[in-house]
Write a protein that holds these residues in place. Structure first.
Motif, PDB file in Angstrom:
ATOM      1  N   ALA A 108       4.853  15.976  -2.229  1.00 52.48           N
ATOM      2  CA  ALA A 108       3.707  15.197  -1.707  1.00 52.48           C
ATOM      3  C   ALA A 108       3.860  14.557  -0.827  1.00 52.48           C
ATOM      4  N   PHE A 109       3.099  14.309   0.219  1.00 53.46           N
ATOM      5  CA  PHE A 109       3.106  13.179   1.154  1.00 53.46           C
ATOM      6  C   PHE A 109       1.747  12.496   1.202  1.00 53.46           C
ATOM      7  N   PHE A 110       1.872  10.951   1.316  1.00 52.04           N
ATOM      8  CA  PHE A 110       0.778   9.997   1.215  1.00 52.04           C
ATOM      9  C   PHE A 110       0.986   9.087   2.408  1.00 52.04           C
ATOM     10  N   ALA A 111      -0.166   8.728   2.964  1.00 49.84           N
ATOM     11  CA  ALA A 111      -0.272   7.740   3.845  1.00 49.84           C
ATOM     12  C   ALA A 111      -0.624   6.375   3.114  1.00 49.84           C
ATOM     13  N   ALA A 112       0.459   5.615   3.264  1.00 49.95           N
ATOM     14  CA  ALA A 112       0.682   4.292   2.609  1.00 49.95           C
ATOM     15  C   ALA A 112       1.724   3.307   3.074  1.00 49.95           C
ATOM     16  N   ASP A 113       1.368   2.143   2.903  1.00 52.39           N
ATOM     17  CA  ASP A 113       2.370   1.049   3.193  1.00 52.39           C
ATOM     18  C   ASP A 113       3.560   1.223   2.205  1.00 52.39           C
ATOM     19  N   GLY A 114       4.730   1.648   2.396  1.00 53.05           N
ATOM     20  CA  GLY A 114       5.919   1.675   1.470  1.00 53.05           C
ATOM     21  C   GLY A 114       6.622   0.546   1.097  1.00 53.05           C
ATOM     22  N   ARG A 115       6.163  -0.716   1.898  1.00 49.80           N
ATOM     23  CA  ARG A 115       6.738  -1.728   1.420  1.00 49.80           C
ATOM     24  C   ARG A 115       6.607  -2.266   0.161  1.00 49.80           C
ATOM     25  N   VAL A 116       5.375  -1.847  -0.591  1.00 51.41           N
ATOM     26  CA  VAL A 116       5.291  -1.986  -2.080  1.00 51.41           C
ATOM     27  C   VAL A 116       5.570  -0.858  -2.844  1.00 51.41           C
ATOM     28  N   GLY A 117       6.246   0.058  -2.359  1.00 54.61           N
ATOM     29  CA  GLY A 117       6.550   1.321  -2.962  1.00 54.61           C
ATOM     30  C   GLY A 117       5.534   2.021  -3.235  1.00 54.61           C
ATOM     31  N   PHE A 118       5.515   3.059  -4.400  1.00 53.40           N
ATOM     32  CA  PHE A 118       4.344   3.700  -4.558  1.00 53.40           C
ATOM     33  C   PHE A 118       3.929   3.702  -6.107  1.00 53.40           C
ATOM     34  N   PRO A 119       3.530   2.540  -6.648  1.00 56.82           N
ATOM     35  CA  PRO A 119       3.257   2.486  -8.061  1.00 56.82           C
ATOM     36  C   PRO A 119       2.613   3.548  -8.913  1.00 56.82           C
ATOM     37  N   GLN A 120       1.389   4.240  -7.987  1.00 58.80           N
ATOM     38  CA  GLN A 120       0.851   5.254  -8.710  1.00 58.80           C
ATOM     39  C   GLN A 120       1.658   6.216  -9.633  1.00 58.80           C
TER      40      GLN A 120
END
Ligand SMILES: C[S@@+](CC[C@H](N)C(=O)[O-])C[C@H]1O[C@@H](n2cnc3c(N)ncnc32)[C@H](O)[C@@H]1O
Length: 224
Positions: free
Chosen positions: A137-149
């Motif tokens: 799965a691909f998401f548009a997000a700022d990876g500097r905070v990881g992906f806590p979801q």
């Protein structure tokens, strides 16, 4: 001499990387043979060098993809949960998805929405079932905070150079878990392999000098 590994086809490129002992693990070789870089790079996909994918971004060189997969391989077994930050073209995300099998999941996070759309199209050309079954799965997000979801992860790959070892990323690793991350430090850019053991103890080692695009904000990336 990484450039000597270039080939005229995906198979020739991967065989050359194996001959040069850059690929050693049979699981890494199988994944890189199964995923055709020609579906992820418009320009010179079988040359052992980074290529532009637009938006001030590149698909990393095949020898760097191989090095990342070799390092993370012990954490890319059947059923593993993986985070790929700066997923760009989607190539490495899909290679890792090949390794974790149908019960695993690889989450690609990329901060340029157009590249997220492109990575989905690239994946649909190469391994359409991976998207349908949720293995990728691909998401548009700022990876500097990881992906806590979707944390925690068995391993995390970071495809752009961080200014520091973001604590959120280390926190999102399972125990045991491993992260492969380029970090800019006094010695220049280097790959750090960050290991969290089963008791949560974290150790880091700098394994090689590299040159990656920065892990940054969208505006800074376009102004570079
Ligand atoms: C060297 S490229 C590697 C891409 C990918 N691994 C590949 O080989 O196709 C680094 C990627 O990190 C992305 N990036 C930079 N900063 C980011 C951030 N804060 N969050 C998410 N992605 C970021 C860039 O847009 C770029 O696509």
């Amino acid at each position: 001499m990484a450039w000597r590994c270039s080939g005229n086809s995906n198979e020739e490129l991967i065989q050359n990387l194996a001959r040069a002992h850059i690929i050693k693990d049979p699981a890494v070789k199988a994944a890189m043979l199964a995923v055709d870089r020609g579906h992820f790079s418009r320009y010179k996909p079988y040359e052992d060098a980074p290529q532009t994918i637009g938006h001030q971004s590149t698909i990393s060189a095949p020898h760097m993809h191989a090095a990342a997969l070799e390092s993370l391989s012990p954490y890319l077994g059947e059923g593993a949960k993986v985070l790929d930050i700066g997923s760009g073209s989607g190539y490495l995300t899909v290679c890792m998805a090949h390794m974790v099998g149908p019960t695993g999941r690889v989450v690609g996070v990329e901060h340029i929405p157009e590249l997220v759309e492109q990575s989905k199209k690239n994946t649909a050309k190469d391994q359409p079932s991976f998207l349908e079954e949720g293995r990728v799965a691909f998401f548009a997000a700022d990876g500097r905070v990881g992906f806590p979801q979707e944390a925690p992860y068995d391993c995390i790959h970071v495809g752009a150079a961080a200014e520091s070892m973001h604590k959120e990323l280390v926190e999102q690793l399972k125990a045991p878990g491993r992260m492969f991350i380029p970090v800019s430090d006094r010695a220049g850019q280097g790959i750090y392999v960050v290991d969290k053991d089963k008791n949560g103890r974290v150790t880091k080692s700098r394994t090689m000098d590299v040159w990656y695009v920065p892990l940054t904000d969208v505006q800074t990336q376009y102004e570079r």
